[in-house]
Design an enzyme around this catalytic site. Sequence first.
Site, PDB file in Angstrom:
ATOM      1  N   SER A  46       9.060  12.717   1.960  1.00  0.00           N
ATOM      2  CA  SER A  46       8.062  13.722   3.362  1.00  0.00           C
ATOM      3  C   SER A  46       8.676  15.104   2.780  1.00  0.00           C
ATOM      4  O   SER A  46       9.666  15.220   2.868  1.00  0.00           O
ATOM      5  CB  SER A  46       8.352  12.594   4.408  1.00  0.00           C
ATOM      6  OG  SER A  46       7.339  13.251   5.134  1.00  0.00           O
ATOM      7  N   TYR A  58      12.168   8.504  11.833  1.00  0.00           N
ATOM      8  CA  TYR A  58      11.371   8.284  10.426  1.00  0.00           C
ATOM      9  C   TYR A  58      11.921   9.248  10.166  1.00  0.00           C
ATOM     10  O   TYR A  58      11.843   8.335   7.942  1.00  0.00           O
ATOM     11  CB  TYR A  58      10.020   8.426  10.963  1.00  0.00           C
ATOM     12  CG  TYR A  58       9.371   8.926   9.573  1.00  0.00           C
ATOM     13  CD1 TYR A  58       8.255   7.672   8.554  1.00  0.00           C
ATOM     14  CD2 TYR A  58       8.829  10.137   8.936  1.00  0.00           C
ATOM     15  CE1 TYR A  58       8.485   7.540   7.895  1.00  0.00           C
ATOM     16  CE2 TYR A  58       8.077   9.930   8.166  1.00  0.00           C
ATOM     17  CZ  TYR A  58       7.849   8.454   7.400  1.00  0.00           C
ATOM     18  OH  TYR A  58       6.462   9.519   6.635  1.00  0.00           O
ATOM     19  N   LYS A  96      13.540   9.041   5.521  1.00  0.00           N
ATOM     20  CA  LYS A  96      13.211   9.108   4.474  1.00  0.00           C
ATOM     21  C   LYS A  96      14.470  10.013   3.338  1.00  0.00           C
ATOM     22  O   LYS A  96      14.551   9.453   2.654  1.00  0.00           O
ATOM     23  CB  LYS A  96      12.316  10.222   4.243  1.00  0.00           C
ATOM     24  CG  LYS A  96      10.944   9.148   5.090  1.00  0.00           C
ATOM     25  CD  LYS A  96       9.960   8.804   3.485  1.00  0.00           C
ATOM     26  CE  LYS A  96       9.788   7.884   4.644  1.00  0.00           C
ATOM     27  NZ  LYS A  96       8.607   6.914   3.202  1.00  0.00           N
TER      28      LYS A  96
HETATM   29  N1  LIG Z   1       0.804   9.641   5.536  1.00  0.00           N
HETATM   30  C1  LIG Z   1       0.956  10.459   5.693  1.00  0.00           C
HETATM   31  O1  LIG Z   1       0.822  11.331   6.130  1.00  0.00           O
HETATM   32  C2  LIG Z   1       2.825  10.951   4.806  1.00  0.00           C
HETATM   33  C3  LIG Z   1       3.269  11.305   4.198  1.00  0.00           C
HETATM   34  C4  LIG Z   1       4.894  11.432   3.982  1.00  0.00           C
HETATM   35  C5  LIG Z   1       5.193  10.207   3.209  1.00  0.00           C
HETATM   36  N2  LIG Z   1       4.488   9.126   4.212  1.00  0.00           N
HETATM   37  C6  LIG Z   1       4.917   7.771   3.200  1.00  0.00           C
HETATM   38  O2  LIG Z   1       4.165   7.591   2.053  1.00  0.00           O
HETATM   39  C7  LIG Z   1       3.856   5.823   2.066  1.00  0.00           C
HETATM   40  C8  LIG Z   1       2.952   5.966   2.326  1.00  0.00           C
HETATM   41  O3  LIG Z   1       1.895   6.103   3.651  1.00  0.00           O
HETATM   42  P1  LIG Z   1       0.155   5.532   4.115  1.00  0.00           P
HETATM   43  O4  LIG Z   1       0.280   6.638   4.634  1.00  0.00           O
HETATM   44  O5  LIG Z   1      -0.295   5.406   2.960  1.00  0.00           O
HETATM   45  O6  LIG Z   1       0.735   4.089   4.689  1.00  0.00           O
HETATM   46  P2  LIG Z   1       0.621   3.133   5.492  1.00  0.00           P
HETATM   47  O7  LIG Z   1       0.293   2.946   6.673  1.00  0.00           O
HETATM   48  O8  LIG Z   1      -1.174   3.734   5.366  1.00  0.00           O
HETATM   49  O9  LIG Z   1       0.562   2.045   3.904  1.00  0.00           O
HETATM   50  C9  LIG Z   1       1.983   1.407   4.021  1.00  0.00           C
HETATM   51  C10 LIG Z   1       1.901   0.440   4.357  1.00  0.00           C
HETATM   52  O10 LIG Z   1       3.035  -0.210   4.281  1.00  0.00           O
HETATM   53  C11 LIG Z   1       2.955  -1.792   4.705  1.00  0.00           C
HETATM   54  N3  LIG Z   1       4.012  -2.292   5.266  1.00  0.00           N
HETATM   55  C12 LIG Z   1       5.461  -1.276   5.823  1.00  0.00           C
HETATM   56  N4  LIG Z   1       5.837  -2.558   6.052  1.00  0.00           N
HETATM   57  C13 LIG Z   1       6.230  -2.955   5.208  1.00  0.00           C
HETATM   58  C14 LIG Z   1       7.447  -4.511   5.007  1.00  0.00           C
HETATM   59  N5  LIG Z   1       8.842  -4.110   5.313  1.00  0.00           N
HETATM   60  N6  LIG Z   1       7.023  -5.048   3.636  1.00  0.00           N
HETATM   61  C15 LIG Z   1       5.528  -5.025   2.873  1.00  0.00           C
HETATM   62  N7  LIG Z   1       4.967  -3.855   3.167  1.00  0.00           N
HETATM   63  C16 LIG Z   1       5.235  -3.402   3.940  1.00  0.00           C
HETATM   64  C17 LIG Z   1       1.797  -1.361   5.446  1.00  0.00           C
HETATM   65  O11 LIG Z   1       1.206  -2.573   6.124  1.00  0.00           O
HETATM   66  C18 LIG Z   1       0.966  -0.160   5.124  1.00  0.00           C
HETATM   67  O12 LIG Z   1       0.010  -1.364   4.404  1.00  0.00           O
HETATM   68  C19 LIG Z   1       4.995   5.650   3.307  1.00  0.00           C
HETATM   69  O13 LIG Z   1       6.222   5.192   2.651  1.00  0.00           O
HETATM   70  C20 LIG Z   1       5.120   7.307   3.939  1.00  0.00           C
HETATM   71  O14 LIG Z   1       6.097   6.835   5.130  1.00  0.00           O
HETATM   72  C21 LIG Z   1       3.599   9.226   3.954  1.00  0.00           C
END
Ligand SMILES: NC(=O)c1ccc[n+]([C@@H]2O[C@H](COP(=O)([O-])OP(=O)(O)OC[C@H]3O[C@@H](n4cnc5c(N)ncnc54)[C@H](O)[C@@H]3O)[C@@H](O)[C@H]2O)c1
Length: 332
Positions: free
Chosen positions: A124, A150, A154
């Site tokens: 991120s 958080y 990362k």
């Molecule tokens: N959406 C954003 O704004 C954003 C920005 C920067 C980085 N990210 C990163 O991108 C990735 C995906 O984000 P997203 O927006 O799709 O989030 P999301 O919450 O929709 O998807 C993450 C998935 O991971 C699963 N998960 C969490 N912990 C777990 C575990 N211990 N075992 C198995 N599954 C697990 C959740 O159930 C979820 O389905 C994340 O790592 C997030 O930190 C997201």
Amino acid sequence: MKILLTGGTGYIGSHTAIELIKRGYEVEIMDNLFNSKITVLDEIEKITGVKPKFYKVDLLDKEGLNKLFSEGNYDIVIHFAGLKAVGESVEKPLKYYENNVGGTINLLEVMSKYNVKKIVFSSSATVYGEQAKTEMTEEMQTGVGITNPYGETKHIIEEMLKDVAEADKDYEVTILRYFNPVGAHESGLIGEDPNDIPNNLMPIIMKVSTGEIAELSVYGDDYDTVDGTGMRDYIHVVDLAEGHVAAIEHMKPGVLIYNLGTGKATSVLEMISAFEKESGKKLPYKIVGRRPGDLAIIFANPEKAFKELGWKTKLTIEDAMRDTINYLNKRS
Ligand SMILES: NC(=O)c1ccc[n+]([C@@H]2O[C@H](COP(=O)([O-])OP(=O)(O)OC[C@H]3O[C@@H](n4cnc5c(N)ncnc54)[C@H](O)[C@@H]3O)[C@@H](O)[C@H]2O)c1
């Protein structure tokens, strides 16, 4: 090529699954369904004609991971799984360190055991912390001035991946630093559906438009920006998904790091007005004080991803608003 998506039923993972399947990759998904629903798999099938194999496994369950990899024969892992609620991470830091950092350690251990040494990691822009500059390039310092656990997870995972690739030269690591993902699939079948109280602008706009949140708070209108409100780089989730396809097609031993963003910043008021224009609905909002730690403008310099991966964004804020509204209408 067989690819495992951890967290693949989530927002970004599910959109990436679609783009990979469309290009003929074999995709399997593991997720503990903490923040997503199994029905996403049916929507992926409606869009692509393929229902990816799914395994309900938690990254903290070493035995479950072991079983998955002993049968999986994966070539690449795209590691989306993680907790992402910034506010909650401040209240429950250990939960975030355990799940995100601990979960990634388990994943890397089992990958090494089964000789799967290609990993793409969802990082991120938050790793850049507080910087004097507003246009972020990959070589800028990371890890200083990160304001929440958080973001720290990362940064720690990025450092861990660099160490793993240093120790074992067979590793191919690609770190993707996302800016602010928004929008939904044009079909309206999948999009962002947060279970928690969101603190990102777009999910809040969505909840205000459906009446789940009464009013939007705009944190500060006295920044040095086009209209005084904070400006961020919003990237359509389908562009972001395509960035992952480009990334897996250009992996090589060692560590590659890319910003995935548009290179443009949009203000909070511009986002509100774009949503209002596409939806024909007024969004109630009020201006409140600045939030500590918020910067005026942050956007990606996406040149490196363009030069090395041949990837750049194609979709606009208007596309993101249209697709979000379509998703909201289909969902209700
Ligand atoms: N959406 C954003 O704004 C954003 C920005 C920067 C980085 N990210 C990163 O991108 C990735 C995906 O984000 P997203 O927006 O799709 O989030 P999301 O919450 O929709 O998807 C993450 C998935 O991971 C699963 N998960 C969490 N912990 C777990 C575990 N211990 N075992 C198995 N599954 C697990 C959740 O159930 C979820 O389905 C994340 O790592 C997030 O930190 C997201």
